[in-house]
Design an enzyme around this catalytic site. Structure first.
Site, PDB file in Angstrom:
ATOM      1  N   CYS A 265      43.722  17.048  26.992  1.00  0.00           N
ATOM      2  CA  CYS A 265      44.369  16.886  25.687  1.00  0.00           C
ATOM      3  C   CYS A 265      43.577  15.960  24.765  1.00  0.00           C
ATOM      4  O   CYS A 265      42.782  15.144  25.222  1.00  0.00           O
ATOM      5  CB  CYS A 265      45.739  16.278  25.884  1.00  0.00           C
ATOM      6  SG  CYS A 265      46.740  17.160  27.066  1.00  0.00           S
TER       7      CYS A 265
ATOM      8  N   GLU B 264      23.541  21.705  41.606  1.00  0.00           N
ATOM      9  CA  GLU B 264      23.808  21.667  40.170  1.00  0.00           C
ATOM     10  C   GLU B 264      23.579  23.047  39.534  1.00  0.00           C
ATOM     11  O   GLU B 264      24.356  23.482  38.690  1.00  0.00           O
ATOM     12  CB  GLU B 264      22.916  20.590  39.512  1.00  0.00           C
ATOM     13  CG  GLU B 264      23.046  20.485  38.005  1.00  0.00           C
ATOM     14  CD  GLU B 264      24.440  20.128  37.514  1.00  0.00           C
ATOM     15  OE1 GLU B 264      25.329  19.856  38.330  1.00  0.00           O
ATOM     16  OE2 GLU B 264      24.643  20.160  36.285  1.00  0.00           O
TER      17      GLU B 264
END
Ligand code: F6R
Length: 609
Positions: A2, A483
């Site tokens: 948020c 990664e």
């Protein structure tokens, strides 16, 4: 996750709020809303993209100069207009937006229901508006007291911005374990959960600490502690360049940030060098302290954890100090046994990742020295760690990290070299050579970006229907394949796995069939032949092999596609091999027509567990 924006000043709030929310879109959200103080407090909310909210607002008269805005990433309750923030207390006296999670919300709802409060949403946030309202009316001592009593009563993490119907000229905020900054300029006071939302308006910010409350007036900000006593704070300047938070002609932030790597890597290297010597003095770590560490623990999440895996190989080989790497979500709950003479290094771009912050606190609780490798100045981990090394990646907007990852690698190289030197594991000649090679990395990365981007784009366009991919390597090549695999899966939704090349035979090789994409990374001389043999085994089972190797490596026979990177020191290859890996993730995603900057279900900064 948020996002929060708030404004109280001379100008029309709605424009500033919508602009700020658009800068927070990258964090991930599924609904949005604003509350503006006009005659009354108007609350407007919409499900889905911010454009839906903008359309609703387009024909409304919203001239108020005080307001709050929010982008919601659903945790409690589905994404819907009803669950979107701002939330309002039963009689509309209190309106607020909230980031974080209120853990005891059900207990609070039960309490408030006994006092005849009703609830319209499925969120944990609505209860906050009502509990503040409850204390506000019960004790009649004003907003600050009501918020402070609420902070003592609720459990969990939160950053809140609150408007009170009876106090139309003030905006109130508070926080615990969820990021929030407050800006000030001649036009008013601003609050945001993340720097880019207000960078356009001001660079002068206050950092509000845990369990503090602040009142944003139109021309000043007053801070209070839990006792209600005023706290004095100084404005700090944010040095980030605003252009780094804009797309600047690129199609996506991810590709822009990949291309910014030479510049931010150079900046980070320069900040750690003093006349060709590593200088960690800005972190506050002394030579004596470094000498005293007998063990290093590296704790992080996601890509930052992968930096830790790379660093483990380098620190152990170069500085001969034992290293253990942990994901923060495991470390914090496994009751770790920590050597008192150890150092805990927390790596985090945002400095707000909930698990990494909790891991830092666990280390401090056990009395172990801590060092944060952090990108966001003033973030929670940066403020709580004993020592901080700031990476200079600037604002990173794409959800998938690229440039911050690269600067974190540089930070860990500098630490490894310095530890090796202090512990007398490195002679002057090798030390000087390492520094020379380190300084060449930005140019080496530029060469890859210049020479390989088109080829990798072409390669990636061959796989619009890719289902699976495997990344293999040994040592540092394995560390970086972790990664590469994450970069592909998180943005393209292609299933992928990273494996130590030597482990394939122990099960995974049975998945290799005609055309399976296998990306083999082989830059480490010591194990080159071994990895090559593993690639041959894959090839003979039909795998399509992309080899990422240093210049002139002999892999023609086994490879379907070769990506050469410039030669560098064996420890620094992750900085080079990661670039094609990022490009593969990016271009495969683009060829599938997906939203590369905002992958589904993901958020930029994971401030809840
Ligand atoms: C992946 C990615 C995440 C972050 C992880 C930690 O591309 O960005 O895996 O690396 O969420 O975030 P920070 O570094 O902010 O603690």
């Amino acid at each position: 996750m948020c996002g929060i924006v708030g404004y109280n000043g001379k100008n029309k709030a709605v424009d500033i709020l919508l602009d700020g929310l658009s800068k927070l879109e990258y964090r991930g959200y599924d609904s949005s809303g604003v509350a503006i103080k006009n005659e009354k407090i108007d609350v407007i909310k919409a499900k889905g993209k911010l454009t839906n909210l903008k359309e609703k607002i387009a024909n409304m008269e919203l001239n108020g100069t005080c307001g709050i805005g929010h982008t919601r990433w659903a945790t409690h309750g589905e994404p819907s207009e009803n669950n979107a923030h701002p939330h309002t207390s039963n009689d509309g006296s209190v309106v607020l937006v909230h980031n974080g999670i209120i853990e005891n919300y059900q207990e609070l709802i039960d309490k408030l229901e006994k006092h005849k409060y009703k609830f319209y949403s499925e969120t944990d946030t609505e209860v906050l508006a009502n509990i503040i309202d409850y204390y506000y009316k019960k004790y009649q001592m004003g907003p600050m007291d009501a918020i402070n009593r609420t902070m003592v009563r609720v459990r969990g993490s939160y950053a809140i911005a609150v408007m009170f119907k009876d106090h139309p000229d003030d905006l109130w905020v508070a926080r615990k374990d969820s990021p929030m900054i407050i800006g000030l300029n001649n036009d008013g006071a601003y609050v945001a959960s993340d720097v880019p939302a207000i960078l356009k308006y001001t660079r002068n910010v206050y950092y509000i600490d845990n369990m503090e409350t602040a009142c944003l007036k139109k021309n000043k900000v007053i801070f209070y502690d839990l006792n209600g006593d005023v706290i004095k704070k100084e404005l700090k300047e944010i040095k980030w360049d605003i252009s780094l938070a804009e797309k600047g002609g690129y199609e996506h932030f991810m590709i822009k940030e990949i291309n910014e790597q030479p510049e931010v890597v150079r900046k980070t290297i320069n900040s750690l060098l003093n006349e060709d010597n590593i200088d960690l003095s800005k972190t506050g770590l002394t030579i004596e302290e470094i000498r005293s560490f007998k063990q290093i623990y590296i704790v992080a999440c996601g890509s930052a954890y992968h930096v830790g895996v790379c660093a483990q190989y380098i620190l152990e080989d170069l500085a001969r100090i034992p290293v253990r790497v942990d994901t923060a979500s495991e470390f914090r709950y496994r009751n770790p046994i920590l050597d008192k003479k150890g150092l805990v290094i927390i790596i985090s771009q945002s400095g707000e990742t909930a698990d990494s912050l909790a891991a830092l606190r666990e280390a401090k609780k056990q009395g172990i020295k801590t060092l944060g490798i952090i990108n966001v100045v003033g973030s929670s981990i940066a403020r709580e760690a004993d020592h901080v090394l700031y990476t200079l990646a600037g604002p990173e907007i794409a959800v998938a990290t690229t440039k911050a990852f690269s600067t974190q690698l540089i930070a860990m190289y500098a630490i490894a070299i310095q530890f090796a030197k202090v512990k007398r594991k490195l002679n002057n000649k090798d030390y000087a050579k390492l520094i020379d090679d380190l300084k060449l990395l930005p140019d080496n990365i530029s060469v890859i970006l210049k020479d390989k981007q088109e080829d990798i784009q072409r390669l990636s366009s061959q796989f619009p229907n890719l289902q699976d991919a495997f990344y293999i390597g040994r040592g540092l090549d394995y560390a970086i394949s972790l990664e590469g695999s994450l970069k592909l899966k998180e943005v393209s939704y292609v299933h992928s796995e990273a494996y130590p090349a030597g482990e394939l035979k122990h099960g995974t090789i049975s998945l290799i069939e005609d055309g399976t994409l296998v990306i083999g990374i082989a830059t480490q001389d010591k194990v080159f032949e071994k990895t090559l043999s593993n690639l041959v085994e894959v090839k003979s089972r039909g795998g399509y092999i992309v080899s990422i190797v240093s210049k002139n490596a002999k892999v023609d026979k086994v490879s379907d596609f070769i990506i050469e990177v410039p030669k560098t020191n064996k420890y620094f290859y992750p900085s080079l091999t990661v670039v094609p890996l990022q490009l593969i993730g990016y271009y495969i995603t683009v060829s599938k027509g997906l939203d590369v900057d905002k992958p589904r279900n993901l958020a930029k900064s994971v401030t809840v567990e």
